[in-house]
Design an enzyme around this catalytic site. Structure first.
Site, PDB file in Angstrom:
ATOM      1  N   ASP A  38       3.689   9.338  -1.252  1.00 43.90           N
ATOM      2  CA  ASP A  38       2.498   8.620  -0.805  1.00 43.90           C
ATOM      3  C   ASP A  38       2.271   7.459  -1.761  1.00 43.90           C
ATOM      4  OD1 ASP A  38       0.307   8.153   0.778  1.00 43.90           O
ATOM      5  OD2 ASP A  38      -0.393  10.234   0.698  1.00 43.90           O
ATOM      6  N   HIS A  96       0.820  -1.226   0.000  1.00 41.08           N
ATOM      7  CA  HIS A  96       0.000   0.000   0.000  1.00 41.08           C
ATOM      8  C   HIS A  96       0.848   1.267   0.000  1.00 41.08           C
ATOM      9  CE1 HIS A  96      -4.059  -1.845   0.790  1.00 41.08           C
ATOM     10  NE2 HIS A  96      -3.253  -2.861   0.993  1.00 41.08           N
TER      11      HIS A  96
HETATM   12  O1  F6P Z   1      -1.279   2.993   4.774  1.00 36.08           O
HETATM   13  C1  F6P Z   1      -0.314   2.433   5.565  1.00 36.08           C
HETATM   14  C2  F6P Z   1      -0.794   2.118   6.971  1.00 36.08           C
HETATM   15  O2  F6P Z   1       0.190   1.466   7.689  1.00 36.08           O
HETATM   16  C3  F6P Z   1      -2.011   1.239   7.033  1.00 36.08           C
HETATM   17  O3  F6P Z   1      -1.664  -0.107   7.004  1.00 36.08           O
HETATM   18  C4  F6P Z   1      -2.577   1.686   8.361  1.00 36.08           C
HETATM   19  O4  F6P Z   1      -3.936   1.476   8.440  1.00 36.08           O
HETATM   20  C5  F6P Z   1      -2.252   3.163   8.442  1.00 36.08           C
HETATM   21  O5  F6P Z   1      -1.091   3.316   7.667  1.00 36.08           O
HETATM   22  C6  F6P Z   1      -2.118   3.667   9.878  1.00 36.08           C
HETATM   23  O6  F6P Z   1      -0.920   3.268  10.461  1.00 36.08           O
HETATM   24  P1  F6P Z   1      -0.815   2.424  11.803  1.00 36.08           P
HETATM   25  O7  F6P Z   1      -1.449   1.086  11.533  1.00 36.08           O
HETATM   26  O8  F6P Z   1       0.650   2.309  12.074  1.00 36.08           O
HETATM   27  O9  F6P Z   1      -1.546   3.180  12.846  1.00 36.08           O
END
Ligand code: F6P
Length: 459
Positions: free
Chosen positions: A364, A156
């Site tokens: 991003d 992602h």
């Molecule tokens: O988009 C990347 C990501 O790590 C997602 O997997 C996640 O939902 C979001 O960023 C928020 O980050 P974290 O899970 O570290 O709170």
């Protein structure tokens, strides 16, 4: 009958979590096909029998199987390796990376441990789809545990240029493990190109053409599958009661002023200090905008146990204070910076009445806020999207005003151009943005990926 089995660090077991990009996309995919979702429960527990148990939940035909992490696993795998090594390196911030062999050992062990827990739950014919940088090594673990069925991986976040990826001390190990997947999907062509170039330059890999790559004695599919949103669902969210309420609340404060809006997780990849500086530039370079514009930046804090995120918070608090101190007036707050979260409906309502959407990350993977901003607009009087050339979405959304987020004068000019753009040009640009966002939505993304991973379909 075959099932879709997703594995990701965060899941959407909590309905409130069904707002972020990954959670929404995987949730929509599993709801459409029925299936199983493995991930972290969000809890940290003492080492012992509980740390090896999977907790089950069911919702709308989706089965969740969640694991807790021990403190050591949480710190080594999630906080340190995923978020202080991979995240900064993949976002081109080698300067912020905390290289740490012990953290990698824990990261690899958690991937193996979860693979061992998942494998016995898999049935013949299942399609396994692993998500994001927390589980780069999962295919390796599943193969070691005996799984022979298809395994796909979707990243992602961006995949960096070969020489940046090679800064990771474990780059070879990680690349080898990524080649154990049958399909590796990226957000953008640029990411796909970087990965294949790395395999060619560093590992003797070969591009076989047609999306097929050979490396480490394995032939796999490597393609870009740009992720989309539930476009129709977002239009509905923008016309919900909650959206109307939020629009009305901010409307009381705005008066006749134009709303310029930004919504980003508090992360150094999002280019927020540069964006705040660009707002100052706007008022310097275009004094006619003073008193006429309200820039509202919504930034829910994130990963606040990580030092670099704590430092960013302090920097943003100071910058916002300075900009308001320098430019504000008795009856005007130029920059409204809100370090809290709002619901999807509330955000949709704010996007709907905004004249300009500011999406200016330094890097991003995709960025879904820009797609949501597009879908919330009213065809008769649409707002203008300003988009960083370094967001994956820029490959699709070329009709936005594309900017270099490091160039604060460029961003200030784009804001001014957006505020003064004719209705005709706004509509022309918006229609093209809407068409591609609707056409390449979240179902399109899922079907495109699964067509390569499971050509026979899911049944
Ligand atoms: O988009 C990347 C990501 O790590 C997602 O997997 C996640 O939902 C979001 O960023 C928020 O980050 P974290 O899970 O570290 O709170």
């Amino acid at each position: 009958m075959s099932r879709l089995v997703a594995i990701s660090n965060r899941t959407a077991v909590d309905p409130k979590a069904r707002a972020g990009g990954l959670a929404v996309a995987v949730w929509e995919s599993l709801k459409a096909t029925g299936g199983l979702w493995f991930g972290w429960s969000g809890d940290i527990v003492e080492e012992g029998p509980r740390s090896n148990t999977l907790h089950a939940h069911y919702d709308e035909g989706v089965e969740f199987l969640l694991t807790d992490l021990t403190q050591e696993e949480h710190d080594g795998y999630y906080l340190n390796y995923a978020n202080r090594v991979i995240w900064p390196v993949f976002h081109y911030r080698i300067d912020l990376a905390w290289f740490d062999r012990d953290a990698f050992t824990v990261y690899a062990a958690v991937n193996q441990r979860i693979a061992r827990q998942v494998e016995p739950r898999l049935r013949n014919g299942d399609i396994v789809w692993v998500h994001d940088y927390h589980f780069l090594l999962m295919a390796d673990g599943l193969r070691n545990a005996g799984w022979e069925g298809p395994i796909g991986f979707f990243l992602h976040i961006p995949f960096p240029a070969p020489e940046v990826f090679a800064a990771l001390p474990e780059h070879h190990w990680i690349a080898r493990a990524m080649c154990a997947y049958d399909v590796v999907g990226f957000q953008a062509e640029r990411d796909r190109y970087n990965f294949i170039q790395y395999l060619i330059e560093e590992c003797g890999g070969e591009d076989l053409g047609d999306g097929r790559v050979q490396a480490f004695d394995h032939t796999l599919t490597v393609k870009a599958y740009p992720i989309g949103i539930d476009a129709q669902g977002f239009v509905e969210a923008a016309h919900s009661d909650k959206a109307d309420e939020a629009a009305q609340r901010i409307g009381q404060f705005l008066g006749q002023r134009d709303l310029v809006i930004g919504v980003d997780r508090m992360d150094y990849s999002k280019g927020l200090p540069q964006r705040f500086e660009a707002v100052g530039r706007l008022f310097d370079n275009f004094p006619d905008t003073r008193g006429k514009v309200s820039v509202t930046q919504i930034t829910p804090p994130s990963r606040s146990k990580v030092e670099e995120y704590q430092e960013l918070r302090v920097e943003l608090d100071q910058l916002a204070g300075r900009i308001n101190g320098d430019y504000g007036d008795l009856d005007w707050i130029p920059l409204r910076y809100l370090a809290r979260s709002y619901t999807r409906e509330e955000l949709a309502g704010l996007f709907r009445i905004a004249r300009v959407g500011l999406v200016t990350p330094l890097r991003d993977g995709m960025n879904l806020v820009c797609k949501e901003f597009v879908m919330a607009q009213d065809e008769n009087d649409p707002g203008v999207l300003i988009l960083s050339e370094f967001a994956g979405a820029a490959e699709q959304l070329q009709d936005a005003l594309i900017v270099n987020p490091h160039d604060t004068d460029d961003v200030a000019e784009a804001i001014h151009a957006a505020l003064t753009m004719s209705l005709d040009e706004r509509q022309r640009r918006w229609r093209r943005l809407r068409d591609i966002t609707v056409e390449q939505d979240v179902s399109w993304w899922r079907e495109k990926f699964l067509a390569d991973l499971a050509p026979g379909g899911l049944s």
